[in-house]
Enzyme design. Structure first.
Site, PDB file in Angstrom:
ATOM      1  CB  THR A   1      27.621 -31.869   7.371  1.00  0.00           C
ATOM      2  OG1 THR A   1      26.722 -31.646   6.291  1.00  0.00           O
ATOM      3  CG2 THR A   1      29.029 -31.601   6.904  1.00  0.00           C
TER       4      THR A   1
ATOM      5  CB  SER B   1      24.042 -36.664   7.698  1.00  0.00           C
ATOM      6  OG  SER B   1      25.064 -36.806   8.670  1.00  0.00           O
TER       7      SER B   1
ATOM      8  CB  THR C   1      26.819 -29.065  10.090  1.00  0.00           C
ATOM      9  OG1 THR C   1      26.429 -28.559  11.365  1.00  0.00           O
ATOM     10  CG2 THR C   1      28.135 -29.802  10.244  1.00  0.00           C
ATOM     11  N   GLY C   2      24.609 -27.593   8.547  1.00  0.00           N
ATOM     12  CA  GLY C   2      23.359 -26.841   8.528  1.00  0.00           C
ATOM     13  C   GLY C   2      22.980 -26.527   7.099  1.00  0.00           C
TER      14      GLY C   2
ATOM     15  CB  THR D   1      27.725 -33.444   3.839  1.00  0.00           C
ATOM     16  OG1 THR D   1      26.364 -33.479   4.268  1.00  0.00           O
ATOM     17  CG2 THR D   1      27.799 -32.712   2.515  1.00  0.00           C
TER      18      THR D   1
HETATM   19  N1  ASP Z   1      25.609 -28.327   5.137  1.00  0.00           N
HETATM   20  C1  ASP Z   1      25.110 -29.490   4.475  1.00  0.00           C
HETATM   21  C2  ASP Z   1      24.553 -29.107   3.159  1.00  0.00           C
HETATM   22  O1  ASP Z   1      23.875 -28.110   3.075  1.00  0.00           O
HETATM   23  C3  ASP Z   1      24.054 -30.223   5.202  1.00  0.00           C
HETATM   24  C4  ASP Z   1      24.143 -30.201   6.674  1.00  0.00           C
HETATM   25  O2  ASP Z   1      25.144 -29.952   7.254  1.00  0.00           O
HETATM   26  O3  ASP Z   1      23.145 -30.420   7.314  1.00  0.00           O
HETATM   27  O4  ASP Z   1      24.768 -29.839   2.238  1.00  0.00           O
END
Ligand code: ASP
Length: 316
Positions: free
Chosen positions: A167, A45, A218-219, A185
């Site tokens: 991330t 990731s 993250t997310g 990320t």
């Molecule tokens: N926040 C990151 C994004 O949306 C991905 C993640 O953290 O899962 O690119």
């Protein structure tokens, strides 16, 4: 002195703490902490060997913010250079700009002689991408997949729960009390080419202000962009809330978001005094922290804040 990070920062937190112990800055510590995560082939990731976009191209996003003067640097949708956090740092240090995207970011990375690797994906990851497409796209679409192929419908593949998100977040406070936040990320797996998440957007996925604290997310980045989540955490601390209250409140703000696409969110937060907290709307999520008197990082559960997900799949 303290470093906190999302749990996939395990491979870098020692390096970050070492920088602080040697008298280095929070900026250097955050960069040093994130680079090993970007180089880690097991982490799909962040940086090298991460899940690519729907066309099989790896596009990286990263940002860094200096809490002392609110300067920041970021890159988005950058190809070819694994250490996106270092290129983001170079943007901050060398340009009057905050965010470079795509070709411009790559051009600047070359100009700054950032590491450039021809192969950023191992055959296993390329095969996982191919399989994803084979299992989901009709053969005629797959055979002619190219620049003119309509991709809107196929973004639904980016909802694969195992491969969609992750991330790395790092936050550090150095011996001078300066704070830095950093995020790196590859974004969502199988995303639409050119899609940019919250990670390189200051205020969305990353925010630091020495006077109050810092936060990183993250997310599902689209949610953090819409609610300005990292800045909200810091703003709530500015309004007098504790780091825990501020993090919870910023997560609860996400409940106001309408529309058909609501997924998971996580954040880590640190106040100016070194108190930390982390939130998640998912299950079994942890984060790590290490202070200067600790030999090794400790891992802690995040506070759960429920955000009911909903997802209207495109084209269905
Ligand atoms: N926040 C990151 C994004 O949306 C991905 C993640 O953290 O899962 O690119």
């Amino acid at each position: 002195m303290i470093v906190i990070a999302s749990s996939n920062g395990r491979v870098g937190i020692d390096d970050a703490m070492q920088v602080l112990k040697n008298g280095g800055s929070a900026l250097d510590a955050v960069e040093a902490g994130i680079r090993p995560v970007e180089a880690n082939p097991e982490d799909h990731s962040v940086g090298y060997n991460s899940w690519p976009n729907i066309m099989g191209e790896l596009e990286l996003d990263a940002s860094i913010m200096n809490g002392r003067d609110l300067t920041s640097g970021a890159v988005a949708a950058m190809k070819g250079h694994p250490y996106a956090i270092s290129v983001a740092r170079q943007v901050m240090d060398n340009l009057p700009h905050v965010l470079l995207a795509g070709n411009g970011a790559e051009r600047f990375a070359r100009e700054m002689q950032a590491e450039q690797w021809d192969e950023l994906l191992t055959p296993e990851v390329v095969e996982a991408w191919r399989k994803k497409l084979r299992d989901n796209m009709p053969a005629d679409v797959l055979e002619t997949l190219g620049d003119e192929t309509p991709l809107r419908e196929w973004v639904k593949l980016a909802t694969d729960p195992e491969r969609t998100y992750s991330t790395v977040n790092f936050i550090a406070i150095d011996k001078n009390g300066d704070m830095c936040t950093g995020v790196s990320t590859s974004g969502w797996a199988w995303k639409y080419p050119g899609r940019v998440g919250d990670s390189p957007i200051i205020g969305a996925g990353n925010y630091a202000d020495n006077r109050y604290g810092g936060a990183a997310c993250t997310g599902m980045g689209e949610m953090a962009i819409r609610a300005n989540t990292a800045h909200s955490v810091v703003f709530y601390m500015k309004m007098g809330m504790s780091v825990e209250e501020a993090g919870r409140r910023a997560m609860e703000d996400l409940l106001d978001l309408g529309g058909d696409y609501i997924g998971g969110m996580n954040l880590v937060a640190l106040d100016k005094d070194g108190n930390h907290a982390a939130m998640t709307s998912m299950t079994n999520r942890t984060y790590i922290f290490q202070t200067a008197d600790m030999d090794k990082y400790e891992e802690k559960d995040r506070t759960f804040v429920e955000i009911p997900g909903r997802w209207a799949r495109i084209g269905e």
